[in-house]
Structures are given as structure tokens and as C-alpha cells.
Design an enzyme around this catalytic site. Structure first.
Site, PDB file in Angstrom:
ATOM      1  N   VAL A  83    -100.190-104.442  69.541  1.00 55.80           N
ATOM      2  CA  VAL A  83     -98.941-104.645  70.267  1.00 55.80           C
ATOM      3  C   VAL A  83     -98.554-103.436  71.107  1.00 55.80           C
ATOM      4  O   VAL A  83     -98.598-103.476  72.331  1.00 55.80           O
ATOM      5  CB  VAL A  83     -97.802-105.034  69.298  1.00 55.80           C
ATOM      6  N   THR A 116    -118.118-115.223  51.961  1.00 54.95           N
ATOM      7  CA  THR A 116    -117.935-114.031  51.118  1.00 54.95           C
ATOM      8  C   THR A 116    -116.630-113.347  51.527  1.00 54.95           C
ATOM      9  O   THR A 116    -116.648-112.232  52.080  1.00 54.95           O
ATOM     10  CB  THR A 116    -119.120-113.064  51.267  1.00 54.95           C
ATOM     11  N   HIS A 153    -102.741-105.960  63.715  1.00 51.61           N
ATOM     12  CA  HIS A 153    -101.514-106.483  64.312  1.00 51.61           C
ATOM     13  C   HIS A 153    -100.592-105.355  64.768  1.00 51.61           C
ATOM     14  O   HIS A 153     -99.817-105.546  65.712  1.00 51.61           O
ATOM     15  CB  HIS A 153    -100.805-107.405  63.330  1.00 51.61           C
TER      16      HIS A 153
END
Length: 326
Positions: free
Chosen positions: A72, A249, A68
Site C-alpha cells: 500500500v 502443503t 499487505h
């Protein structure tokens, strides 16, 4: 319940890169902190080990934090800036709904404080984020990825840009390919970077559209869909904190994600879509069959994502505190 983590030795990947990517990556260096902070990686590993051993969800959180941040403005630690310390109080990227559930920002700041004692004013928060992510992959059983360092921290951030640049839960294959090709990845690498979904969980509010909007309906395994409806029983989740594992998993970095989506057990719409689109499906199948091949492709994609559009030299700062500009 005890959770054991496999420690898997894999070959460090050095891939042939496009010229434009090599030029940018050359602004970083594999021995950037050789003299200014030689113990950098050992300090980070030591601090993270205690966290990993007490919080099985931490690796997924650190990996998502890096994605994240890098998505940007490039990997510049802009995601760590708090509104309280910005000229425009509403500009923090954390104001974006796309950053819901982002965790471990405070841990990066804590590690930064430890490094400030070890080597004051040398290590950027941006490099700490990337190093924490790569250690998370390795600790969880994934590949050991060598990355160049020397990123600088941004002086700005924008929640509007976060809204625009962070992919939505309803992203299409065309949009997905476009986003990651802009980072210098080919289609194979783009499919491999989605393999990060092998760690962690998905929140119900990001998947209820697939379950309850007939316009968005896509093919899911019947039993899997039933289990999702049990976990997320209403079109508007009763709480934003209800979630389901990304794959079978969720604390191990492996190729189970690709095996699951080939069986119609993809959690997000894009997971299901890449298993059917003729451009991406062959890579899904290859990664499902060959975990080492997936690790190799993911390592290349991780290197590109973490080294594209970074700030170097005087383009940015080394923040004294990660959550505020100098």
C-alpha cells in the site's frame, strides 16, 4: 495431528540489483541496530518460536501481513494503525475489504512491547513486520533471507489506498506484472513472489467467481474443481470463514504451489493464468522443477518488496505503540 516443519539450510542470496533499487536500499543498513538494539533479531526469533510451535498457520499470517503492508504505502506499518487512534476514524487500512482475514497485528504490537523494554524507542513496527515475515519463511522450510533494516513507521494510512493498491482476486497477468514491476522486480521475480501462496489458505468468497461465473471460467483439473465445489458449495458463501488450502502443503514453504498450478490445481485465477501466459509460464515450469532456483528468485523478490518506497530517517517515526501514531 502433529505437524513437523523441515529445517532447510539454503544459501543467503545477494543479487545484482538495478541502480535505482540499490540507491533506495542503501538508505537501509544490514547493521542498523548493531549498537541501538543488538539483540533485536534473537528477541524476535525467541518470541516467534513459541507462536510457530503452537499455531501452524502463523507463518502464513505474518507473511500475508507484510505483503499487505508493503503493497500500500511501502513497508511502513500503516496496516497496524487502528481507527480509534486516528484523526479520521474511518481511514484505517483494515476497513478495506481487501484486508479481510489479516491476522497477527496484535502479535506485532506484543513483540514491540517486549522490544521497548529491551531497547526503548529504537525499533520500528515496520521493521518488526518484515523480520517476522522473513522468519516465517525460514521456519516453514523456505530460504533464509538477509534484509537491511532502518524502516520508519508511517504517520498516515488510508483504506482508500488499500482498496486501490491491494490486488483483487480477479487480477489479470498484465495487472500483476505491472504491480510488481513497480517494485523493481522483473517477470521472473514477479512470478516467484506469488510463490508465497505456498503457505496458507484461500477463502471461498475469493474463489467462487471461478467456480460459478461462466464468464470467468478457466481450465481447472476436474477433480480439483469438484473438491472446491464441495468446500465452497454456493455462489454466495454461507460464511466468510469457509476456506481451502492454497496448495497440497499449506504449512510448508516449498515449490508445491508451482507443481499444483501446472496440473490445473491453482486456487486463484491468477495462479491458473500465470501457468498459461507465455511470459510467465516458463518461470512457473522452472520453479516447479527446481526448488532451490525458486528460493533464490523469491529471496531477491522479497528483498525488493521489503525495501522499496520505505520511510527512512526523518520521513517517519518509531512509534511507541504500533497501533497509534506518536
Amino acid at each position: 495431528m502433529e505437524i513437523s516443519f523441515p529445517w532447510i539450510l539454503v544459501v543467503t542470496v545477494v543479487m545484482a540489483m538495478p541502480l535505482s533499487f540499490r540507491i533506495k536500499a542503501n538508505q537501509l543498513s544490514y547493521d542498523y541496530y548493531k549498537f541501538s538494539c543488538p539483540n533485536l533479531e534473537s528477541v524476535i526469533k525467541s518470541e516467534l518460536l513459541g507462536i510457530f510451535l503452537t499455531d501452524a498457520t502463523a507463518p502464513a499470517a505474518f507473511l500475508r501481513l507484510m505483503f499487505h503492508d508493503c503493497q500500500v504505502q511501502g513497508c511502513d506499518a500503516s496496516i497496524l494503525l487502528d481507527s480509534n487512534y486516528l484523526a479520521h476514524s474511518h481511514s484505517s487500512e483494515m476497513k478495506s475489504s481487501r484486508n479481510f482475514g489479516i491476522r497477527k497485528r496484535e502479535t506485532i504490537s506484543y513483540i514491540k512491547s517486549i522490544l521497548e523494554e529491551e531497547c526503548p524507542g529504537q525499533v520500528s513496527c515496520a521493521d518488526i513486520i518484515v523480520l517476522a515475515a522473513k522468519e516465517s519463511v525460514s521456519f516453514s522450510g523456505g530460504p533464509h533471507i538477509e534484509i537491511p533494516l532502518g524502516r520508519k513507521d508511517s504517520r498516515t494510512c488510508s483504506f482508500h489506498e488499500a482498496d486501490a493498491k491491494l490486488p483483487s482476486p480477479t487480477i489479470t497477468v498484465d495487472e500483476f506484472i505491472s504491480i510488481f514491476m513497480s517494485k523493481g522486480m522483473n517477470i521472473e521475480e514477479s512470478v516467484s513472489i506469488l510463490g508465497a501462496h505456498t503457505l496458507g489458505i484461500g477463502h471461498c468468497f475469493n474463489i467462487v467467481g471461478r467456480l460459478y461465473d461462466p464468464q470467468l471460467g478457466d481450465k481447472m483439473d476436474f477433480g480439483f474443481e469438484a473438491s472446491l465445489r464441495l468446500a465452497c458449495p454456493t455462489e454466495i458463501p454461507l460464511t466468510n470463514f469457509t476456506f481451502v488450502p492454497n496448495d497440497m502443503t499449506p504449512v510448508i514453504f516449498d515449490n508445491q504451489y508451482y507443481r499444483d498450478i501446472m496440473m490445473g490445481r491453482g486456487l486463484f485465477g491468477i495462479d491458473s493464468s500465470i501457468s498459461r501466459d507465455p511470459r510467465t509460464a516458463p518461470f512457473v515450469m522452472r520453479f516447479a522443477m527446481d526448488q532451490n532456483y525458486f528460493f533464490k528468485a523469491f529471496s531477491s523478490a522479497f528483498l525488493k518488496l521489503s525495501s522499496t518506497n520505505v520511510l527512512t530517517d526523518v520521513q517517519g517515526d518509531v512509534r511507541r505503540q504500533c497501533n497509534q501514531v506518536n
